[in-house]
Design an enzyme around this catalytic site. Structure first.
Site, mmCIF file in Angstrom:
data_model
loop_
_atom_site.group_PDB
_atom_site.id
_atom_site.type_symbol
_atom_site.label_atom_id
_atom_site.label_comp_id
_atom_site.label_asym_id
_atom_site.label_seq_id
_atom_site.Cartn_x
_atom_site.Cartn_y
_atom_site.Cartn_z
ATOM 1 N N ASN A 237 -7.841 -6.379 14.577
ATOM 2 C CA ASN A 237 -8.183 -5.215 13.752
ATOM 3 C C ASN A 237 -9.693 -5.051 13.789
ATOM 4 O O ASN A 237 -10.418 -6.046 13.620
ATOM 5 C CB ASN A 237 -7.799 -5.444 12.282
ATOM 6 C CG ASN A 237 -6.301 -5.368 12.026
ATOM 7 O OD1 ASN A 237 -5.504 -5.252 12.958
ATOM 8 N ND2 ASN A 237 -5.937 -5.450 10.757
ATOM 9 N N TYR B 238 -12.943 -2.016 12.738
ATOM 10 C CA TYR B 238 -13.326 -0.682 12.268
ATOM 11 C C TYR B 238 -14.779 -0.347 12.523
ATOM 12 O O TYR B 238 -15.155 0.810 12.464
ATOM 13 C CB TYR B 238 -13.066 -0.565 10.760
ATOM 14 C CG TYR B 238 -11.593 -0.540 10.397
ATOM 15 C CD1 TYR B 238 -10.893 0.655 10.384
ATOM 16 C CD2 TYR B 238 -10.907 -1.712 10.095
ATOM 17 C CE1 TYR B 238 -9.539 0.698 10.065
ATOM 18 C CE2 TYR B 238 -9.546 -1.677 9.774
ATOM 19 C CZ TYR B 238 -8.876 -0.470 9.757
ATOM 20 O OH TYR B 238 -7.548 -0.422 9.449
ATOM 21 N N ASP C 100 2.280 0.853 -8.597
ATOM 22 C CA ASP C 100 3.612 1.023 -9.194
ATOM 23 C C ASP C 100 4.453 2.048 -8.434
ATOM 24 O O ASP C 100 5.665 1.876 -8.297
ATOM 25 C CB ASP C 100 3.494 1.451 -10.671
ATOM 26 C CG ASP C 100 2.880 0.348 -11.529
ATOM 27 O OD1 ASP C 100 2.514 -0.708 -10.973
ATOM 28 O OD2 ASP C 100 2.760 0.549 -12.757
ATOM 29 N N GLN D 154 0.795 -1.223 0.000
ATOM 30 C CA GLN D 154 0.000 0.000 0.000
ATOM 31 C C GLN D 154 0.830 1.276 0.000
ATOM 32 O O GLN D 154 0.293 2.350 -0.259
ATOM 33 C CB GLN D 154 -0.970 -0.016 1.186
ATOM 34 C CG GLN D 154 -1.992 -1.134 1.049
ATOM 35 C CD GLN D 154 -2.890 -1.264 2.263
ATOM 36 O OE1 GLN D 154 -2.573 -1.980 3.194
ATOM 37 N NE2 GLN D 154 -4.016 -0.569 2.254
ATOM 38 N N ARG E 166 3.811 -0.530 12.969
ATOM 39 C CA ARG E 166 3.485 -1.808 12.332
ATOM 40 C C ARG E 166 3.654 -1.647 10.825
ATOM 41 O O ARG E 166 3.017 -0.778 10.219
ATOM 42 C CB ARG E 166 2.045 -2.223 12.682
ATOM 43 C CG ARG E 166 1.651 -3.498 11.994
ATOM 44 C CD ARG E 166 0.263 -4.022 12.346
ATOM 45 N NE ARG E 166 0.018 -5.123 11.443
ATOM 46 C CZ ARG E 166 -1.091 -5.346 10.765
ATOM 47 N NH1 ARG E 166 -2.151 -4.572 10.940
ATOM 48 N NH2 ARG E 166 -1.175 -6.350 9.930
ATOM 49 N N HIS F 42 0.956 -9.405 4.151
ATOM 50 C CA HIS F 42 -0.162 -8.457 4.113
ATOM 51 C C HIS F 42 -0.707 -8.450 2.684
ATOM 52 O O HIS F 42 -0.683 -7.441 1.982
ATOM 53 C CB HIS F 42 0.289 -7.069 4.573
ATOM 54 C CG HIS F 42 -0.828 -6.204 5.086
ATOM 55 N ND1 HIS F 42 -0.885 -5.726 6.377
ATOM 56 C CD2 HIS F 42 -1.950 -5.743 4.476
ATOM 57 C CE1 HIS F 42 -1.991 -4.992 6.535
ATOM 58 N NE2 HIS F 42 -2.653 -4.982 5.379
ATOM 59 N N HIS G 224 -2.689 -4.508 -12.774
ATOM 60 C CA HIS G 224 -2.252 -4.287 -14.154
ATOM 61 C C HIS G 224 -3.208 -4.950 -15.136
ATOM 62 O O HIS G 224 -3.516 -4.418 -16.193
ATOM 63 C CB HIS G 224 -0.828 -4.849 -14.359
ATOM 64 C CG HIS G 224 0.228 -4.055 -13.664
ATOM 65 N ND1 HIS G 224 1.416 -4.598 -13.221
ATOM 66 C CD2 HIS G 224 0.275 -2.745 -13.319
ATOM 67 C CE1 HIS G 224 2.148 -3.660 -12.648
ATOM 68 N NE2 HIS G 224 1.474 -2.531 -12.689
ATOM 69 N N ASN H 248 -1.995 -11.144 7.842
ATOM 70 C CA ASN H 248 -2.961 -10.086 8.123
ATOM 71 C C ASN H 248 -4.359 -10.420 7.613
ATOM 72 O O ASN H 248 -4.535 -10.705 6.426
ATOM 73 C CB ASN H 248 -2.509 -8.782 7.444
ATOM 74 C CG ASN H 248 -3.475 -7.646 7.703
ATOM 75 O OD1 ASN H 248 -3.593 -7.176 8.837
ATOM 76 N ND2 ASN H 248 -4.194 -7.229 6.678
ATOM 77 N N GLU H 249 -5.336 -10.355 8.490
ATOM 78 C CA GLU H 249 -6.768 -10.406 8.136
ATOM 79 C C GLU H 249 -7.149 -11.476 7.120
ATOM 80 O O GLU H 249 -7.680 -11.157 6.043
ATOM 81 C CB GLU H 249 -7.219 -9.042 7.585
ATOM 82 C CG GLU H 249 -7.184 -7.925 8.587
ATOM 83 C CD GLU H 249 -7.882 -6.657 8.062
ATOM 84 O OE1 GLU H 249 -8.402 -6.665 6.938
ATOM 85 O OE2 GLU H 249 -7.912 -5.670 8.797
ATOM 86 N N GLU I 126 -4.955 -2.560 14.185
ATOM 87 C CA GLU I 126 -5.502 -1.588 13.233
ATOM 88 C C GLU I 126 -6.836 -1.068 13.739
ATOM 89 O O GLU I 126 -7.677 -1.842 14.195
ATOM 90 C CB GLU I 126 -5.784 -2.209 11.846
ATOM 91 C CG GLU I 126 -4.617 -2.297 10.914
ATOM 92 C CD GLU I 126 -5.007 -2.872 9.566
ATOM 93 O OE1 GLU I 126 -6.110 -2.563 9.052
ATOM 94 O OE2 GLU I 126 -4.191 -3.642 9.017
#
Ligand SMILES: *[C@@H]1O[C@H](CO)[C@@H](O)[C@H](O)[C@H]1NC(C)=O
Ligand SMILES: *[C@@H]1O[C@H](CO)[C@@H](O)[C@H](O)[C@H]1NC(C)=O
Ligand SMILES: *[C@@H]1O[C@H](CO)[C@@H](O)[C@H](O)[C@H]1NC(C)=O
Ligand SMILES: *[C@@H]1O[C@H](CO)[C@@H](O)[C@H](O)[C@H]1NC(C)=O
Ligand SMILES: *[C@@H]1O[C@H](CO)[C@@H](O)[C@H](O)[C@H]1NC(C)=O
Length: 503
Positions: A329, A331, A72, A39, A97, A144, A59, A188-189, A401
């Site tokens: 994590n 939200y 990219d 990311q 992290r 991740h 892509h 992760n997740e 998170e």
């Protein structure tokens, strides 16, 4: 990143507005921020890095990504890491992290004598050393979501062989970085990539597979984690003395009524999302409900065997207890209501994971939200922490998170909604510690800076720092929330006036 596999309906109910807890954070409570390699790094093919699943996906299918974005360049952190570290140091965080890009270390994903990419190793070693020099503890995620492309071509997470490749990669990372890194997160997740990657197709690889895929993905993931955990215990723990866990994500699932049906439905929602991954590791085996429902429905549907893979007794014993702490994590909150019984289907022609669960989900439209999978319900966060405490052996809980998503249409460096959200969620965490007795030892804001939010491209803003994705050098500008969090870390308390802090 929990996103619902759901059919929505809307019912109103009052949103809660909790008072802020003015208690000091416990003595060693760690405050930090998070990012992930894909990311932020960019430099997708630089210095020997191999292609990964998300490089390929973005892509090949630009139309599936908002704004036809790709990674990219992203935040250009492969080249601008010094700027990132300066922001971390000025913010005053206790931990950071971040994740390692698998194909930067092993370009084709395979660990053998010929593949180690020294430039990738050097990149991360330099960052880990500088963080340690600055007094910032690195929490490092091995996976991740950026699966090496050749391993995707071998079948990805629905093929159990991936667990062995992951374990071999984990060993390489423990060898190369274990002198510097003491807090490891394997994966992760998984519930997010298993459901969005293989069932709804919103995430890479974009597959909409039969309803057994999610269970195969969960099986491979849990085995991969357990193998890496055992490698650390057997080969590295004695000399490196670190700890290892996995990051699991869940919203709070609120039953909308006191009816037995809804109470059981909300429990099933936990079992089929969080429990699918947490139970084998923290309790042993899949949740009982998942086994009985999927076995029953598979037989009813005439499958040759259950759609749910079975763990052998040996595997159950091998996986159980492969954790040193619980990384969570979260939200948002969702209502989870009874939708169908185990011998009914939502759609009679369709064998689906949703019908296995028999749960419908919705959110209260009055809950503040700019993006569908993030809403402001701090009371749900507190209940979720208590649920993890009660269900998974009162573990040490580290929030890896949590954060507020701004829709790009409203984004800017003034972000009062983010401050409100983080303040109320931290307050809920303090309530969970001081009132409910949960052992929460850290909290991590997602994210240090605006970044590539997967299929949302750069359209969702989650950073404490704004990144100008139009500028060549991806100019970073701290937002109001950055300054606010800086003060919280300094004062170690949420009160507006430090004289109101209580110990
Ligand atoms: C905080 O950490 C220090 C250093 O590891 C340790 O000596 C101390 O006992 C810890 N305090 C608490 C309350 O856990
Ligand atoms: C590859 O590495 C293994 C394990 O370190 C070692 O035993 C073997 O001799 C190496 N093979 C080659 C061809 O270098
Ligand atoms: C099966 O049902 C789910 C949930 O209703 C739906 O999202 C999916 O598109 C359906 N699949 C097919 C092949 O109809
Ligand atoms: C952002 O806001 C726009 C305009 O209100 C809306 O069309 C879009 O769906 C929102 N994006 C997300 C991810 O919620
Ligand atoms: C919380 O977890 C830490 C780290 O495992 C441990 O040292 C401490 O004793 C635990 N505290 C409580 C109250 O269980």
């Amino acid at each position: 990143m929990f996103r619902l596999l759901a059919i929505c309906c809307c019912i109103l109910s009052a949103s809660s507005d909790d008072a802020i807890n003015n208690h000091n954070f416990p003595e060693n409570f760690s405050l930090g921020v998070a990012t992930a390699a894909f990311q932020i790094e960019g430099a997708w093919n630089a210095d020997g890095k191999g292609e990964n699943l998300w490089d390929w996906f973005m892509h090949k299918y630009p139309e599936k990504i908002e704004g036809q974005a790709n990674g990219d360049v992203a935040c250009d952190s492969y080249y601008q890491w010094q700027e990132d570290v300066k922001l971390l140091r000025d913010l005053g965080v206790n931990h950071y992290r971040l994740s390692i890009s698998w194909t930067r270390i092993l370009p084709d994903g395979l660990a053998n004598n010929f593949t180690l990419n020294q430039k990738g190793v050097n990149y991360y070693r330099t960052i880990f050393k500088i963080l340690l020099d600055a007094g910032i503890t690195p929490y490092v995620t091995l996976y991740h979501w950026d699966l090496p492309l050749p391993l995707h071509q071998l079948g990805g997470w629905v093929n159990p062989i991936i667990a062995d490749h992951f374990a071999a990669y984990a060993r390489v990372c423990f060898q190369q970085f274990g002198d510097l890194v003491k807090n490891w997160i394997t994966i992760n997740e998984p519930q997010t990539y298993c459901s969005l990657g293989y069932l709804t197709g919103e995430h890479a690889p974009g597959y909409i597979l039969p309803a057994e895929a999610i269970y195969k993905c969960a099986y491979t993931t849990v085995m991969a984690h357990a193998k890496a955990y055992h490698i650390y215990q057997d080969e590295f723990k004695r000399t490196q003395n670190g700890r290892v866990s996995i990051v699991l994500d869940s919203p709070w699932f609120q039953p909308p009524s006191d009816s037995d049906e809804d109470q059981l439905a909300s429990q099933r929602a936990f079992d089929f999302t969080l429990g699918l991954y947490a139970n084998p590791i923290y309790v042993g085996n899949w949740p009982e409900q998942v086994i009985s429902i999927v076995d029953y429905r598979s037989e009813m549907e005439g499958y040759p065997s259950s759609r749910l893979p079975k763990f052998t007794d040996e595997e159950i014993a091998y996986i159980k207890g492969t954790y040193d702490f619980f990384c969570l994590n979260s939200y948002s909150t969702n209502f989870a209501y009874h939708q169908n019984n185990k011998d009914e289907r939502i759609d009679p022609d369709n064998v689906s994971f949703l019908s296995d669960q028999g749960v419908g989900f919705y959110v209260d439209p009055k809950w503040p939200s700019e993006v569908d999978w993030v809403n402001l319900v701090p009371s749900g966060f507190r209940k979720l922490i208590k649920y993890v405490h009660d269900t998974y052996n009162q573990p040490e809980i580290f929030i890896t998170e949590n954060g507020w998503a701004q829709n790009s249409t409203t984004s800017g460096t003034e972000d009062p909604a983010r401050i409100t959200y983080i303040k109320q969620y931290l307050s809920a965490a303090l309530d969970a510690i001081y009132i409910d007795g949960a052992n929460v030892t850290g909290y991590t804001v997602w994210s240090l800076m605006d970044n590539l939010e997967w299929d949302h491209g750069y359209q969702i803003k989650m950073g404490l720092v704004q990144v100008d994705f139009e500028s060549v050098d991806r100019t970073r500008t701290p937002k109001a929330s950055y300054t606010w969090y800086q003060n919280i870390i300094k004062n170690r308390c949420l009160a507006d006036n430090v004289n109101d802090c209580t110990s």
